[in-house]
Design a protein around this motif. Structure first.
Motif, PDB file in Angstrom:
ATOM      1  N   THR B 159       0.617  -1.076   0.507  1.00  0.00           N
ATOM      2  CA  THR B 159       0.146   0.132   0.333  1.00  0.00           C
ATOM      3  C   THR B 159       0.943   1.308   0.055  1.00  0.00           C
ATOM      4  O   THR B 159       2.226   1.628   0.850  1.00  0.00           O
ATOM      5  CB  THR B 159      -1.007  -0.466   1.272  1.00  0.00           C
ATOM      6  OG1 THR B 159      -1.373  -1.486   0.837  1.00  0.00           O
ATOM      7  CG2 THR B 159      -2.125   1.452   1.860  1.00  0.00           C
ATOM      8  N   GLN B 187      -0.623  -2.106  -4.678  1.00  0.00           N
ATOM      9  CA  GLN B 187      -1.872  -2.839  -4.415  1.00  0.00           C
ATOM     10  C   GLN B 187      -3.098  -1.679  -3.800  1.00  0.00           C
ATOM     11  O   GLN B 187      -3.713  -2.278  -4.129  1.00  0.00           O
ATOM     12  CB  GLN B 187      -1.647  -3.228  -3.257  1.00  0.00           C
ATOM     13  CG  GLN B 187      -2.996  -4.825  -3.238  1.00  0.00           C
ATOM     14  CD  GLN B 187      -3.268  -5.508  -4.542  1.00  0.00           C
ATOM     15  OE1 GLN B 187      -2.553  -6.374  -4.447  1.00  0.00           O
ATOM     16  NE2 GLN B 187      -4.367  -5.347  -4.566  1.00  0.00           N
ATOM     17  N   SER B 188      -3.027  -0.390  -3.192  1.00  0.00           N
ATOM     18  CA  SER B 188      -3.482   0.240  -2.571  1.00  0.00           C
ATOM     19  C   SER B 188      -2.975   1.480  -2.722  1.00  0.00           C
ATOM     20  O   SER B 188      -2.473   1.637  -2.362  1.00  0.00           O
ATOM     21  CB  SER B 188      -5.000   0.130  -2.096  1.00  0.00           C
ATOM     22  OG  SER B 188      -3.559  -0.103  -0.718  1.00  0.00           O
ATOM     23  N   CYS B 443      -8.123   3.782   1.544  1.00  0.00           N
ATOM     24  CA  CYS B 443      -7.276   3.599   0.609  1.00  0.00           C
ATOM     25  C   CYS B 443      -8.185   3.417  -0.306  1.00  0.00           C
ATOM     26  O   CYS B 443      -9.038   2.538   0.016  1.00  0.00           O
ATOM     27  CB  CYS B 443      -6.519   2.602   0.972  1.00  0.00           C
ATOM     28  SG  CYS B 443      -4.965   3.471   2.312  1.00  0.00           S
ATOM     29  N   SER B 445      -8.128   0.690  -3.825  1.00  0.00           N
ATOM     30  CA  SER B 445      -7.351  -0.319  -3.909  1.00  0.00           C
ATOM     31  C   SER B 445      -7.441  -0.573  -5.180  1.00  0.00           C
ATOM     32  O   SER B 445      -8.075  -0.375  -6.613  1.00  0.00           O
ATOM     33  CB  SER B 445      -7.725  -1.803  -3.185  1.00  0.00           C
ATOM     34  OG  SER B 445      -8.877  -2.154  -3.667  1.00  0.00           O
ATOM     35  N   LYS B 446      -6.677  -1.633  -5.730  1.00  0.00           N
ATOM     36  CA  LYS B 446      -6.583  -2.024  -7.195  1.00  0.00           C
ATOM     37  C   LYS B 446      -7.268  -2.007  -7.569  1.00  0.00           C
ATOM     38  O   LYS B 446      -8.055  -1.958  -9.304  1.00  0.00           O
ATOM     39  CB  LYS B 446      -5.013  -2.958  -7.284  1.00  0.00           C
ATOM     40  CG  LYS B 446      -4.913  -2.455  -8.950  1.00  0.00           C
ATOM     41  CD  LYS B 446      -3.603  -3.551  -9.241  1.00  0.00           C
ATOM     42  CE  LYS B 446      -2.965  -3.877 -10.548  1.00  0.00           C
ATOM     43  NZ  LYS B 446      -3.340  -5.242 -10.541  1.00  0.00           N
ATOM     44  N   GLU B 448     -10.688  -1.376  -6.921  1.00  0.00           N
ATOM     45  CA  GLU B 448     -11.625  -0.679  -6.734  1.00  0.00           C
ATOM     46  C   GLU B 448     -10.690   0.666  -7.900  1.00  0.00           C
ATOM     47  O   GLU B 448     -11.743   0.582  -8.495  1.00  0.00           O
ATOM     48  CB  GLU B 448     -11.359   0.193  -5.491  1.00  0.00           C
ATOM     49  CG  GLU B 448     -12.616  -0.293  -4.578  1.00  0.00           C
ATOM     50  CD  GLU B 448     -11.454   0.164  -3.066  1.00  0.00           C
ATOM     51  OE1 GLU B 448     -12.706   0.411  -1.753  1.00  0.00           O
ATOM     52  OE2 GLU B 448     -10.857   0.287  -2.615  1.00  0.00           O
ATOM     53  N   TYR B 449     -10.351   0.900  -8.531  1.00  0.00           N
ATOM     54  CA  TYR B 449      -9.372   1.283  -9.375  1.00  0.00           C
ATOM     55  C   TYR B 449      -9.566   0.865 -10.395  1.00  0.00           C
ATOM     56  O   TYR B 449     -11.064   2.047 -11.429  1.00  0.00           O
ATOM     57  CB  TYR B 449      -8.131   1.949  -8.822  1.00  0.00           C
ATOM     58  CG  TYR B 449      -7.621   2.434 -10.370  1.00  0.00           C
ATOM     59  CD1 TYR B 449      -7.872   4.063 -10.457  1.00  0.00           C
ATOM     60  CD2 TYR B 449      -6.606   2.191 -11.409  1.00  0.00           C
ATOM     61  CE1 TYR B 449      -7.353   4.159 -11.560  1.00  0.00           C
ATOM     62  CE2 TYR B 449      -7.043   2.387 -12.412  1.00  0.00           C
ATOM     63  CZ  TYR B 449      -6.102   4.699 -12.420  1.00  0.00           C
ATOM     64  OH  TYR B 449      -6.007   4.974 -13.453  1.00  0.00           O
ATOM     65  N   CYS B 457     -11.566   7.788  -6.545  1.00  0.00           N
ATOM     66  CA  CYS B 457      -9.832   8.011  -5.867  1.00  0.00           C
ATOM     67  C   CYS B 457     -10.310   9.829  -5.687  1.00  0.00           C
ATOM     68  O   CYS B 457     -10.410   9.747  -4.246  1.00  0.00           O
ATOM     69  CB  CYS B 457      -9.002   8.146  -6.280  1.00  0.00           C
ATOM     70  SG  CYS B 457      -8.334   6.391  -7.366  1.00  0.00           S
TER      71      CYS B 457
END
Lengths: 157, 469
Positions: B159, B187-188, B443, B445-446, B448-449, B457
Motif C-alpha cells: 500500500t 496494491q492500494s 485507501c 485498492s487496485k 476498486e480503481y 479516488c
C-alpha cells in the motif's frame, strides 16, 4: 559669457533615456521569473543525450530492476506525451473547471498591508534613493556609480 | 523462499519484543505474506506451521489490514520515502542531475552522492512551481526509489501513501493514480497532503496533554509555503493561504545577489544551497542586524567567510573560523556573507523585498485566522506547527512568534512549535497514520480503481475528508 553657461544637470537630463512604467514592470517580472528558474545555463550535455554511443541510463535501470514481473514497456512511449502539461496549461485548465470555490488561485496570499521596504540594489543595505533612469534603489553615490556602470540600462536579465 | 525468510525475520522480531507485539501490527512484509498466501495461488505458500505461529500472536483486529505500507512524501525538492516499519525515511533529491564533468551518465535522485564534482550541476526537476508536471523525470526518480537500490518495493503487496500539494490540479492527481496503479501496479493507494499528515501526528502526540481543537500547520518547503488551518483533523480548505516563497526562491535570490556583488555563482545551485543552509538565519531584530552588518572589523559579528569547495582539495564548502579570517590563502575561493545571511531568508517574511506582492508568512497567519470562524482562531493561534525544510533556518520560530505576538490580540496565547526534524515529520506522521484503524477504509485498492476509475479516488481523497476527525 552668459550664453556659455549651461547646467550640466539639465543637459544630462535631456539625454537621459528613462525607462517608462511598462518597461520597469517588464524588468521586474523578468527578475521574478529568474527566481523560479531551475538552471541558469543550458543543459551542458543536451546534445550528448542524442548520441547513440552514450549508454542510456534508463536502459541500465530497466535491466537492473527486472527482479519482479516484467513491466509493460509498451506504455512507456505514450506515457511521456500523455501527462506532459506545463504549469500554465494546468492553471488554465483549473480556471476553466473550478470557477468558484477555493482553488490554487484563491489560496494565494494577498498583497501585504505594510509598505514595501527598499534596499540598495548594489550593497543590500536600506536605501533612500531611486535611480532616475531605471527605478532601481541605491543608497549612496558610490553604489549609484556601480549601478550605472553595471546594470542600470545595460542589464538585460 | 523470500517469504519464508521474511517470516522467520518476523518471528525473531516478535520474540525479541513480545510486549509490543500486541500493540503494533506486525512487520508489514510478513503479514503481507499471509495475505498473499490466502489470496493467490501463484506464490509459494509457506509451511502451515509458521503461519499458525504468527496467527497465534496477532489479534484478529490486526488481520484486516496487513500489507506493507510505503510512505512517499513526494516533495518538490526532496522525496522522503520508506516503509512504515523503517525508523527513518530515505531523503532523495527529487530530480535528475547532470554533472558538467561527467559525460557518461546522469544521476537519479540520491545517486548524486556518487558524484565527486558537484560544481555546475544541471538539474532536471519533475516539479514546476510545486506541481508535478514532468512525469518523464519523476518516473526515473520513482523507478530508482522503488528499485532494490533504495526500497525494494514488492508492488503487489504494498500500500502506498503519496503526498501532493494542496489544490493539486485534478489532472495531476489522476496522473498519480494512473502511474501508481497502472505503471507500478501497487496494491492500494492513499493520496494526501504533507500538512494533513503532520496535523494527524501532532494531534496524536499531544492527545494526552488535552485535546486539540485546532492546529495551524505552516509548511514551508521548496516551492512555496502553505498555511493550513485544521479543525481537529480536517483541513479548512477555504482558509488555506499560500505564500509563493520557498527554499528555491531563497537559493536563487542568494545566487543572484552573490553573483552581482562578488563572484559569478549562477550555475552553482548545489553549492549555494549548501551555503544557504550553513550560514543563513532568520533575524529577530532586522534593523539592528543591518546596523551591525555595516560595521567594520571585529565589531561586525555577522559577517562570515565561506570557503567554496573546489572538489579537489576542499570537498565541501564551510565557514572559515573567525580567528584566521583575512585574506584568502592559496587559491581557495571565498564568499563573504554579510547582510545576505539574514536578508535572504527575510523574503519568507517580506516577499515584497524582491517585488513579490504577497504577505509574508507571519502576516499570512493573521490573514488566515481572519478567514476562519472567530471561535477557532485562538485555538489555531495557540497551536502553530512549523514544518518543511525552511523550518531549519535558525531563528525562524522565534521570529514567527515575535511577529505573530505583536500582531495578534493580546488576550490570546501564541504557541508555535517545530518538530525535531521538520523535514521528515510528515513522513513519520504517515507511519503513524498507516496504523490508524480507519486507514484501510481511506485507501483505494487496485481492484476498486479498476472498477470505478478516478471517481472513487477523488471521492476518497477529497481534500476535506482525507483524515479521520
Amino acid at each position: 559669457m552668459a550664453d556659455k553657461r549651461e547646467s550640466v544637470r539639465i543637459k544630462d537630463g535631456q539625454q537621459l533615456r528613462i525607462l517608462d512604467e511598462a518597461a520597469r514592470r517588464r524588468r521586474q517580472r523578468k527578475a521574478l521569473e529568474a527566481l523560479e528558474q531551475d538552471n541558469f545555463s543550458e543543459d551542458p550535455h543536451a546534445d550528448l543525450k542524442m548520441s547513440k554511443k552514450a549508454p542510456k541510463f534508463e536502459e541500465v535501470m530497466e535491466t537492473a530492476s527486472t527482479s519482479g514481473p516484467k513491466k509493460k514497456r509498451k506504455s512507456r512511449g505514450d506515457f511521456k506525451l500523455r501527462y506532459r502539461k506545463s504549469f500554465a496549461a494546468l492553471l488554465e485548465e483549473e480556471h476553466m473547471l473550478n470557477k468558484d470555490g477555493p482553488s490554487y488561485v484563491t489560496a494565494c496570499a494577498p498583497p501585504s498591508k505594510f509598505p514595501d521596504r527598499h534596499f540598495c540594489a548594489v550593497c543590500g543595505f536600506p536605501s533612500a534613493y531611486t535611480c532616475v533612469q531605471c527605478g532601481a534603489r541605491y543608497c549612496s553615490v558610490k553604489c549609484l556609480g556601480t549601478h550605472q556602470d553595471t546594470r542600470c540600462l545595460k542589464w538585460t536579465a | 523462499m523470500y517469504l519464508l525468510l521474511a517470516l522467520q525475520k518476523a518471528l525473531a522480531c516478535q520474540l525479541s519484543v513480545p510486549s509490543r507485539a500486541s500493540s503494533y501490527p506486525l512487520r508489514p512484509r510478513v503479514s503481507s505474506a499471509l495475505s498473499t498466501a490466502a489470496q493467490s495461488v501463484t506464490v509459494e505458500i509457506p509451511p502451515i506451521k509458521a503461519v499458525d505461529n504468527i496467527q497465534a500472536t496477532i489479534k484478529p483486529a490486526e488481520l484486516n489490514f496487513k500489507m506493507a505500507t510505503l510512505i512517499l512524501d513526494n516533495g518538490a525538492g526532496t522525496a522522503k520515502v520508506g516503509f512504515s516499519t523503517d525508523t527513518e525515511p530515505r531523503i532523495i533529491p527529487n530530480c535528475v542531475t547532470k554533472a558538467k564533468n561527467v559525460r557518461t551518465r546522469i544521476f537519479i535522485g540520491d545517486q548524486i552522492d556518487e558524484c565527486k564534482d558537484l560544481s555546475s550541476l544541471y538539474y532536471l526537476l519533475p516539479f514546476q512551481k510545486g506541481f508535478l508536471v514532468n512525469w518523464e523525470i519523476e518516473k526515473q526518480v520513482w523507478d530508482h526509489m522503488f528499485s532494490k537500490d533504495v526500497c525494494q518495493v514488492d508492488f503487489n503487496e504494498t500500500t502506498v501513501i503519496v503526498t501532493e500539494p494542496f489544490f493539486n490540479f485534478p489532472s495531476v492527481g489522476e496522473a498519480i493514480n494512473e502511474v501508481i496503479f497502472e505503471e507500478y501496479q501497487f496494491q492500494s493507494l492513499h493520496r494526501t497532503q504533507a500538512p494533513t499528515l503532520s496535523c494527524y501526528k501532532h494531534q496524536k502526540d499531544k492527545e494526552t496533554s488535552g485535546s486539540l481543537f485546532g492546529t495551524l500547520v505552516v509548511e514551508s518547503g521548496y516551492s512555496f509555503s502553505h498555511l493550513v488551518p485544521f479543525l481537529k483533523n480536517k483541513p479548512l480548505k477555504e482558509a488555506i493561504v499560500r505564500v509563493n516563497v520557498g527554499g528555491k526562491v531563497l537559493t536563487n535570490h542568494l545566487k543572484e545577489v552573490i553573483s552581482y556583488r562578488q563572484l559569478m555563482v549562477m550555475d552553482e545551485t548545489y553549492v549555494i544551497n549548501q551555503m544557504k543552509e550553513d550560514v543563513c538565519y532568520v533575524s529577530t531584530r532586522f534593523n539592528k542586524d543591518m546596523q551591525i552588518a555595516r560595521l567594520k572589523g571585529p565589531l561586525n559579528t555577522i559577517t562570515r567567510d565561506y570557503i567554496l569547495p573546489d572538489y579537489t582539495h576542499i570537498k565541501r564548502g564551510h565557514v572559515r573560523p573567525p580567528e584566521d579570517s583575512g585574506k584568502s590563502k592559496g587559491d581557495e575561493q571565498m564568499i563573504r556573507m554579510n547582510n545576505e545571511r539574514f536578508s535572504v531568508p527575510e523574503l519568507l517574511f517580506k516577499p515584497s523585498d524582491v517585488g513579490i506582492q504577497e504577505m509574508g508568512i507571519s502576516e499570512s497567519i493573521m490573514h488566515c485566522l481572519s478567514l476562519v470562524e472567530t471561535e477557532l482562531a485562538p485555538h489555531l493561534l495557540n497551536n502553530v506547527l512549523v514544518t518543511g525544510g525552511n523550518a531549519l533556518l535558525p531563528g525562524l520560530q522565534d521570529r514567527l512568534y515575535q511577529d505573530v505576538r505583536s500582531m495578534a490580540c493580546d488576550d490570546y496565547d501564541v504557541g508555535i512549535s517545530t518538530p525535531k526534524n521538520p523535514i521528515t515529520y510528515p513522513w513519520h506522521a504517515g507511519c503513524d497514520f498507516s496504523l490508524d484503524p480507519n486507514f484501510p477504509s481511506m485507501c483505494v485498492s487496485k481492484h476498486e480503481y479498476e472498477e470505478h476509475g478516478h471517481n472513487i479516488c477523488s471521492q476518497k481523497f477529497n481534500v476535506s475528508s482525507t483524515s479521520p476527525s
